[in-house]
Design an enzyme around this catalytic site. Structure first.
Site, PDB file in Angstrom:
ATOM      1  N   LYS A 113       0.836  -0.907  -0.441  1.00  0.00           N
ATOM      2  CA  LYS A 113      -0.339   0.065  -0.224  1.00  0.00           C
ATOM      3  C   LYS A 113       0.632   1.549   0.012  1.00  0.00           C
ATOM      4  O   LYS A 113       2.060   1.255   0.410  1.00  0.00           O
ATOM      5  CB  LYS A 113      -0.468   0.082   0.845  1.00  0.00           C
ATOM      6  CG  LYS A 113      -2.530   0.992   1.751  1.00  0.00           C
ATOM      7  CD  LYS A 113      -2.999   0.227   0.521  1.00  0.00           C
ATOM      8  CE  LYS A 113      -4.933   0.897   0.150  1.00  0.00           C
ATOM      9  NZ  LYS A 113      -5.273   0.026  -0.468  1.00  0.00           N
TER      10      LYS A 113
HETATM   11  P1  NAD Z   1     -12.623   8.423  -3.471  1.00  0.00           P
HETATM   12  O1  NAD Z   1     -11.864   8.602  -2.566  1.00  0.00           O
HETATM   13  O2  NAD Z   1     -13.236   7.489  -4.321  1.00  0.00           O
HETATM   14  O3  NAD Z   1     -13.685   8.014  -1.917  1.00  0.00           O
HETATM   15  C1  NAD Z   1     -13.987   8.151  -0.368  1.00  0.00           C
HETATM   16  C2  NAD Z   1     -15.516   8.744  -0.249  1.00  0.00           C
HETATM   17  O4  NAD Z   1     -15.722   8.307   1.180  1.00  0.00           O
HETATM   18  C3  NAD Z   1     -15.517   9.996  -0.505  1.00  0.00           C
HETATM   19  O5  NAD Z   1     -16.863  10.143  -1.081  1.00  0.00           O
HETATM   20  C4  NAD Z   1     -15.749  10.623   0.376  1.00  0.00           C
HETATM   21  O6  NAD Z   1     -15.918  12.094   0.740  1.00  0.00           O
HETATM   22  C5  NAD Z   1     -15.342   9.941   1.962  1.00  0.00           C
HETATM   23  N1  NAD Z   1     -15.279  10.336   3.038  1.00  0.00           N
HETATM   24  C6  NAD Z   1     -13.994  10.263   3.073  1.00  0.00           C
HETATM   25  N2  NAD Z   1     -13.734  10.261   4.585  1.00  0.00           N
HETATM   26  C7  NAD Z   1     -15.545  10.654   5.399  1.00  0.00           C
HETATM   27  C8  NAD Z   1     -15.593  10.503   6.212  1.00  0.00           C
HETATM   28  N3  NAD Z   1     -14.343  10.945   7.096  1.00  0.00           N
HETATM   29  N4  NAD Z   1     -16.607  10.719   6.890  1.00  0.00           N
HETATM   30  C9  NAD Z   1     -17.464  10.083   6.124  1.00  0.00           C
HETATM   31  N5  NAD Z   1     -17.301  10.424   4.513  1.00  0.00           N
HETATM   32  C10 NAD Z   1     -15.782  10.495   4.295  1.00  0.00           C
HETATM   33  O7  NAD Z   1     -12.335   6.393  -2.285  1.00  0.00           O
HETATM   34  P2  NAD Z   1     -12.811   5.072  -2.651  1.00  0.00           P
HETATM   35  O8  NAD Z   1     -11.566   4.132  -3.263  1.00  0.00           O
HETATM   36  O9  NAD Z   1     -14.529   4.956  -3.418  1.00  0.00           O
HETATM   37  O10 NAD Z   1     -12.419   4.382  -1.513  1.00  0.00           O
HETATM   38  C11 NAD Z   1     -12.613   4.486  -0.158  1.00  0.00           C
HETATM   39  C12 NAD Z   1     -12.752   3.522   0.778  1.00  0.00           C
HETATM   40  O11 NAD Z   1     -12.736   1.547  -0.117  1.00  0.00           O
HETATM   41  C13 NAD Z   1     -11.553   3.014   0.728  1.00  0.00           C
HETATM   42  O12 NAD Z   1     -10.613   2.470   2.590  1.00  0.00           O
HETATM   43  C14 NAD Z   1     -10.522   1.849   0.265  1.00  0.00           C
HETATM   44  O13 NAD Z   1      -9.056   1.840   0.539  1.00  0.00           O
HETATM   45  C15 NAD Z   1     -11.459   1.380  -0.615  1.00  0.00           C
HETATM   46  N6  NAD Z   1     -10.693   0.412  -1.369  1.00  0.00           N
HETATM   47  C16 NAD Z   1     -11.182   1.025  -2.707  1.00  0.00           C
HETATM   48  C17 NAD Z   1     -10.805   0.154  -3.831  1.00  0.00           C
HETATM   49  C18 NAD Z   1     -11.081   0.944  -5.225  1.00  0.00           C
HETATM   50  O14 NAD Z   1     -10.685   0.135  -6.563  1.00  0.00           O
HETATM   51  N7  NAD Z   1     -10.869   2.581  -5.497  1.00  0.00           N
HETATM   52  C19 NAD Z   1     -10.726  -1.403  -3.382  1.00  0.00           C
HETATM   53  C20 NAD Z   1     -10.295  -2.188  -2.485  1.00  0.00           C
HETATM   54  C21 NAD Z   1     -11.466  -0.593  -1.436  1.00  0.00           C
END
Ligand code: NAD
Length: 420
Positions: free
Chosen positions: A111
């Site tokens: 990561k």
């Molecule tokens: P992103 O940046 O596209 O979206 C994150 C979302 O969470 C946004 O809507 C943001 O406003 C919101 N957010 C941020 N801080 C917040 C808070 N304190 N309270 C409420 N909402 C909040 O990110 P993403 O890629 O969707 O990732 C989200 C989660 O999923 C993370 O934990 C990431 O590690 C995990 N994840 C992502 C992927 C991927 O393919 N992008 C894959 C597996 C896991």
């Protein structure tokens, strides 16, 4: 005296290590093997300068942590977020190792992240930061070594800059150094929505296994970015009533269901947009709504010992990594709340990243149906493998997924032996 190097209680690293050690106890790991898998193979921290639009220079801090590569090259996202700390990156790298193993991918876990609010930078500043960070970690990444991908705050455009920077430095084009790229430079169809689609596939498998059809179920989704907005849209299309969604700015609630497609079109200002129907709610309120399914798709540690007793959902799906702390989970288990754990529920992203990597190596591209058919096959296998361990050993789905994933890494480590 307390160990000064111990992770902060309730932090992402504390959660990941507690989960790991509980599973290691059940697996009966020897002390040596336990230490090997608890420790990162490599941790790189870099402080690097970026020239800003006004000509000033700012120093940023970033990390790339490589947890374990016993099963293959390292794989894991890059996060741009103001709260990125080395300990969080360590936790997320460890989860990636178990996740890849649970769904049978030939990868280890890594990561990375930079402590920055990407929304506060201009496009030019973001590009400068991405390129310099890529050059800094360029000494340890590569298509056979460690392959980054998007995570919070990063996207296909940032992956394109990473791919280009790495390629410029080695002198030829290396599309396989990252996944989640735009289609024009070797991305795959289906990567953008893969994690959200994976949440749907897992929810459907669970619904079938427990004889409770998804249609008509009420859903709340925390986080409306890549994972949360796609998961909400797929669940709505499946016939679920998505009654609440939120992002960092707050949330919207409408009991007869929100129009997710309209909200996605307005993101990232959907929550505060004046034309948006539904009541304004806080993130804290969203987490405690009386819904059938709560999808956590924002950040770590969102359900913890302070709010777990107020959760009314019957099923939690962890689209985010580490969104429930260990004390929070203990309270939820007492309340019979079922949790589908991160290392299974959000594996769709890394699975389609794997497909992108394979297609790139073969220079032969699959269509959308092929990608989704193979995604469904791996997730279905993962779900049923985990559910079988859960039934056999009478443990939660989280413990079952950890036993399966860690067990596979243990097997690979023993098979390879300890060099020299
Ligand atoms: P992103 O940046 O596209 O979206 C994150 C979302 O969470 C946004 O809507 C943001 O406003 C919101 N957010 C941020 N801080 C917040 C808070 N304190 N309270 C409420 N909402 C909040 O990110 P993403 O890629 O969707 O990732 C989200 C989660 O999923 C993370 O934990 C990431 O590690 C995990 N994840 C992502 C992927 C991927 O393919 N992008 C894959 C597996 C896991």
């Amino acid at each position: 005296m307390a160990d000064p190097t111990a992770p902060i209680e309730g932090s992402a690293l504390d959660t990941a290590l507690t989960q790991y050690h509980r599973a290691a106890d059940r697996l009966g790991l020897t002390d040596g093997l336990r230490d090997v898998l608890a420790t990162n193979k490599r941790e790189l921290t870099t402080h690097f300068p970026v020239e800003m639009d006004d000509g000033s220079i700012r120093v940023f801090t970033g990390h790339r942590v490589q947890h374990n590569n016993a099963r293959g090259p390292l794989k894991g996202g890059i996060r741009f977020h103001p709260q990125v700390e080395l300990d969080d990156v360590k936790a997320l790298a460890m989860l990636m190792t178990w996740k890849c193993a649970v769904v049978g991918l030939p990868f280890g876990g890594a990561k990375g992240g930079v402590t920055v609010d990407p929304r506060a930078l201009s496009a030019g500043e973001l590009e400068n930061l991405t390129r310099r960070f890529t050059a800094e970690i360029g000494i340890i990444i590569g298509p056979e070594k460690d392959i980054p991908a998007p995570d919070m705050g990063t996207d296909a455009r940032i992956m394109a800059w990473m791919m280009d920077t790495y390629s410029m430095n080695v002198g030829y084009s290396v599309p396989g150094v990252v996944t989640g790229k735009p289609l024009s430079i070797g991305g795959t169809v289906g990567r953008e929505e893969a994690t959200g689609r994976g949440v749907l596939h897992i929810a459907r498998e669970h619904a079938q296994a427990t004889n409770r059809p998804l249609e008509g179920m009420t859903v709340a989704v925390q986080g409306f970015g890549n994972v949360g907005s796609a998961a909400a849209a797929f669940l709505a299309a499946e016939g679920c009533r998505v009654v609440a969604v939120s992002d960092v700015a707050g949330g919207r609630h409408q009991e007869n269901g929100l129009n997710i497609d309209v909200m996605r079109a307005l993101a990232p200002t959907a929550m505060t947009h004046p034309s948006m129907p539904g009541d304004l709610i806080t993130n804290a309120d969203l987490l405690t709504l009386p819904v059938d399914i709560l999808v956590l798709a924002a950040m770590e540690g969102q359900i913890n010992e302070r709010n777990a007793d107020k959760v009314q959902a019957k099923l939690i799906i962890e689209g985010a990594n580490g969104p429930v702390t260990t004390p929070g989970e203990e309270i939820l288990v007492d309340k019979n709340v079922m949790i589908i754990p991160d290392i299974l529920a959000n594996a769709g992203g890394v699975i389609v990243s794997y497909f992108e990597w394979i297609q790139g190596r073969q220079a032969y591209w699959w269509d959308a149906e092929e990608v989704d058919r193979r995604l469904l096959a791996l997730l279905r296998q993962g779900y049923h493998d985990v559910a079988a361990v859960s039934r056999r050993q009478e443990v939660s789905l989280r413990m079952a997924a950890l036993l399966l994933g860690i067990g596979r890494v243990v097997e690979a480590t023993k098979t390879r032996g300890i060099f020299p």
